[in-house]
Design an enzyme around this catalytic site. Structure first.
Site, PDB file in Angstrom:
ATOM      1  CG  HIS A 190      -2.061  -1.084   0.920  1.00  0.00           C
ATOM      2  ND1 HIS A 190      -2.021  -2.313   1.514  1.00  0.00           N
ATOM      3  CD2 HIS A 190      -3.115  -1.096   0.077  1.00  0.00           C
ATOM      4  CE1 HIS A 190      -3.042  -3.035   1.066  1.00  0.00           C
ATOM      5  NE2 HIS A 190      -3.720  -2.321   0.198  1.00  0.00           N
ATOM      6  NE  ARG A 297      -6.099  -0.329  -2.409  1.00  0.00           N
ATOM      7  CZ  ARG A 297      -5.667  -0.306  -3.664  1.00  0.00           C
ATOM      8  NH1 ARG A 297      -5.661   0.812  -4.345  1.00  0.00           N
ATOM      9  NH2 ARG A 297      -5.234  -1.407  -4.239  1.00  0.00           N
ATOM     10  CD  GLU A 437      -9.223  -8.696  -1.211  1.00  0.00           C
ATOM     11  OE1 GLU A 437      -8.245  -8.106  -1.697  1.00  0.00           O
ATOM     12  OE2 GLU A 437      -9.988  -8.170  -0.381  1.00  0.00           O
ATOM     13  CG  ASP A 461      -4.798  -8.843  -0.520  1.00  0.00           C
ATOM     14  OD1 ASP A 461      -3.690  -8.963   0.033  1.00  0.00           O
ATOM     15  OD2 ASP A 461      -5.541  -7.869  -0.343  1.00  0.00           O
ATOM     16  NE  ARG A 471      -0.627  -6.131  -1.141  1.00  0.00           N
ATOM     17  CZ  ARG A 471      -1.872  -5.689  -1.284  1.00  0.00           C
ATOM     18  NH1 ARG A 471      -2.897  -6.477  -1.022  1.00  0.00           N
ATOM     19  NH2 ARG A 471      -2.118  -4.481  -1.709  1.00  0.00           N
ATOM     20  CB  CYS A 508      -9.962  -3.385  -8.814  1.00  0.00           C
ATOM     21  SG  CYS A 508     -10.252  -4.343  -7.333  1.00  0.00           S
TER      22      CYS A 508
HETATM   23  C1  PEP Z   1      -6.203  -6.322  -4.141  1.00  0.00           C
HETATM   24  O1  PEP Z   1      -5.901  -7.046  -3.188  1.00  0.00           O
HETATM   25  O2  PEP Z   1      -5.909  -6.586  -5.324  1.00  0.00           O
HETATM   26  C2  PEP Z   1      -6.906  -5.063  -3.915  1.00  0.00           C
HETATM   27  C3  PEP Z   1      -7.432  -4.378  -4.898  1.00  0.00           C
HETATM   28  O3  PEP Z   1      -6.975  -4.616  -2.649  1.00  0.00           O
HETATM   29  P1  PEP Z   1      -5.729  -4.005  -1.818  1.00  0.00           P
HETATM   30  O4  PEP Z   1      -4.582  -3.786  -2.760  1.00  0.00           O
HETATM   31  O5  PEP Z   1      -6.213  -2.732  -1.230  1.00  0.00           O
HETATM   32  O6  PEP Z   1      -5.474  -5.052  -0.805  1.00  0.00           O
HETATM   33 MG    MG Z   2      -6.835  -6.665  -1.274  1.00  0.00          MG
END
Ligand code: PEP
Ligand code: MG
Length: 580
Positions: A190, A297, A437, A461, A471, A508
């Site tokens: 993030h 988000r 996810e 995820d 990740r 996404c």
């Molecule tokens: C994802 O996990 O791909 C997602 C869009 O959510 P985040 O990146 O906020 O975990």
């Molecule tokens: Mg996610």
């Protein structure tokens, strides 16, 4: 450490470059170790004296608002900082060993602490925490002599850190930082996502950073070439200033490219929505001519406000204003994801109890919300009320079981009843979608598809959990592969199931915005993407260059061969063939 031009390699995110002056974010750094020349000794002594004085000033400031007990403890800290024996020992060792002063000081104090811990004396061991405190303060002031607080960081700084949290990114964005150099992390963290959305250059995976980079020095980040240039030459600065201007112009052209529709060579229109992390991004979205949001988000609302990290949760009213603002600005749909706190996103307002050993496998997102009903109700109420002002759809993150969907839907229905009693306006038919996810959600996709109004694939995820690979862990980037055969098969299954059931499906995660994956996703059947605003023009340009049939053939071949190296090379050939 010599001041000569040096190149370090890392992993850059995106194509940005940044030219600035290095700023050590000391809270997150190890003590640097480097050799010095005899000529540098006096300078090292001077740095030490200045850091001691600064530390004493800071402590005196703290004393002003402290009670008598604390005042006395802090007075002891000042006396310890003025200890002539330590000063003499530190300076002598710098002279004899020719290492930087923070390393020598750190070593001497650490040895001292070790001796203290071996003596079985309660009073002395209690003294240890004072010594650690003084040591931390003095080292911070040695490696970061110019500022005490992040908001005093000079503009155009390139922040050097061991790790950075998303909240750090927001803080540094507010003071106009140009770039980030971080020891560990990855492009789907993030931290990276947020830096990219602010257009701040960020490069990860430069080991032992504090020993390699000096504070307050000219430095360049080139994300595309994955390098950092320390002490750049005049030629470097000229070249990179030109490159930076070129990137700026390219970005202006990108805005024009993003405004046009994305239609494949065989005339299939692909829908592109934007991912946003903060409400302010709505303005740039409009600038790019994008009229729909595929992922907002909301957790960043719980993590920080404009100025500072927040210590109180956002109220229903505060959230309502934000959601209403976004929904009334955007003509198309606005998919708002319910709180996905946890993992690498921690809200200070939720308190310290929220620390876990395995946060990515922990009390995250919907798991947390369903057990914190008051907090969840505030958000759902705000979302429903805001749905009266635009096309809001609600998306639920981290679903692992059918029961979680049923419980959430029931919860939303109950909140609707409450709103009706309060005579509040809202969209009674608001759509509820599921973010796919987790591997368990992928496995029961045939059941989930019947419960959800729409689906979106959270590939960030999904890849992490499928490959059992954090990740944000830079050592595992080789495993974190969104086109691994296992992921491809899973994506195919999810997408086919949604399409067969006529349920809207989008993707996404970050892979949606990586141009080289665009043909793969098209070939797998994705017709709707959601991505960071900055990626839209590049992806649209690729869509305009390919046909669905070519993409399908590519994916079929990748699925048949079942070889990751084959997939990699076919993507390479595909890109070459279509000049993308
Ligand atoms: C994802 O996990 O791909 C997602 C869009 O959510 P985040 O990146 O906020 O975990
Ligand atoms: Mg996610």
């Amino acid at each position: 450490m010599p001041d000569k031009r040096t190149i370090l390699s890392g992993n850059g995110v995106g194509d940005d470059v940044a030219i600035g002056s290095s700023f050590f974010y000391a809270h997150s750094l190890d003590t640097p170790i480097y050799k010095i020349e005899e000529d540098d000794i006096e300078e090292e002594y001077k740095r030490f004296d200045e850091a001691v004085n600064k530390s004493i000033e800071e402590i005196k400031l703290l004393q002003m608002n402290a009670d008598n007990n604390i005042k006395n403890i802090l007075s002891i800290h000042i006396l310890m900082l003025q200890d002539k024996v330590i000063e003499k020992q530190v300076k002598e060792e710098v002279k004899n060993k020719l290492f930087n002063i923070e390393h020598i000081y750190d070593t001497i104090i650490s040895e001292y602490l070790e001796k203290l811990s071996s003596i079985n004396n309660k009073m002395l061991s209690e003294r240890s925490s004072d010594i650690i405190d003084i040591k931390t303060r003095l080292i911070k002031n040695l490696i970061q002599p110019n500022s005490a607080y992040y908001f005093q960081v000079p503009k155009n700084s390139i922040v050097i850190a061991k790790t950075l949290t998303p909240s750090d990114v927001l803080k540094f964005n507010n003071i106009g930082a140009e770039g980030f150099i971080v020891e560990s992390g990855g492009y789907t963290s993030h931290t990276a996502i947020l830096a990219k959305s602010f257009g701040i250059a960020i490069i990860f995976n430069i080991t032992d950073i504090s020993s390699k980079i000096k504070n307050g020095k000219k430095i360049i980040i080139d994300c595309k070439s994955n390098i950092v240039i320390m002490n750049p030459s005049k030629k470097d600065i000229n070249n990179y200033t030109m490159l930076s201007d070129k990137i700026k112009k390219f970005k202006e052209k990108s805005i024009l490219d993003a405004k046009e529709k994305a239609v494949t060579k065989d005339n299939i229109e692909i829908k592109i929505n934007a991912n946003i992390d903060i409400p302010e991004e709505t303005e740039s979205l409009l600038k790019y001519g994008i009229d729909s949001i595929g992922l907002y988000r909301t957790e960043f609302l719980y993590m920080f406000s404009d100025e500072e990290i927040i210590t109180e949760l956002p109220t229903e009213e505060a959230q309502f204003e934000v959601y209403k603002y976004i929904a009334s600005k955007i003509k198309g749909k606005v998919i708002i994801r319910t709180l996905d706190i946890g993992g690498d996103k921690i809200s200070p307002a939720l308190g310290l109890d929220f620390k876990e050993d395995n946060p990515f496998l922990g009390w995250r997102a919907i798991r947390f919300c369903l057990q914190n009903k008051k907090l969840f109700k505030d958000q759902i109420k705000a979302l429903l009320r805001a749905s009266h002002y635009g096309n809001i759809e609600i998306m639920i993150p981290m679903i692992s079981t059918l029961e979680e969907i049923e419980d959430t839907k029931k919860f939303i229905e109950d909140v609707k009843e409450e709103l009706k009693k309060e005579n509040q306006n809202f969209n009674e038919n608001i759509k509820i979608g599921v973010l796919i996810e987790t591997p368990s959600a992928a496995e029961i996709i045939d059941l989930i598809v019947k419960e959800a109004d729409f689906l979106s694939i959270g590939s960030n995820d999904l890849v992490q959990y499928m490959m059992a690979c954090d990740r944000t862990n830079e050592k595992l980037t080789y495993l974190y592969n969104p086109i691994d055969i296992s992921v491809l098969r899973t994506l195919k299954k999810i997408i086919n199931t949604a399409n067969e059931n006529n349920k809207p499906i989008a993707l996404c995660g970050e892979m949606a915005g990586v141009p080289e994956y665009t043909p793969v996703l098209l070939g797998l059947g994705i017709r709707e993407f959601s991505m960071p605003i900055k990626s839209i023009s590049a992806v649209k340009n690729i869509i305009r260059n390919v046909s669905i049939e070519e993409c399908r053939n590519l994916v079929n071949e990748m699925l048949e061969k079942c070889s990751n190296s084959f997939s990699k090379s076919s993507l390479y050939n595909f890109r070459k063939k279509f000049n993308i």
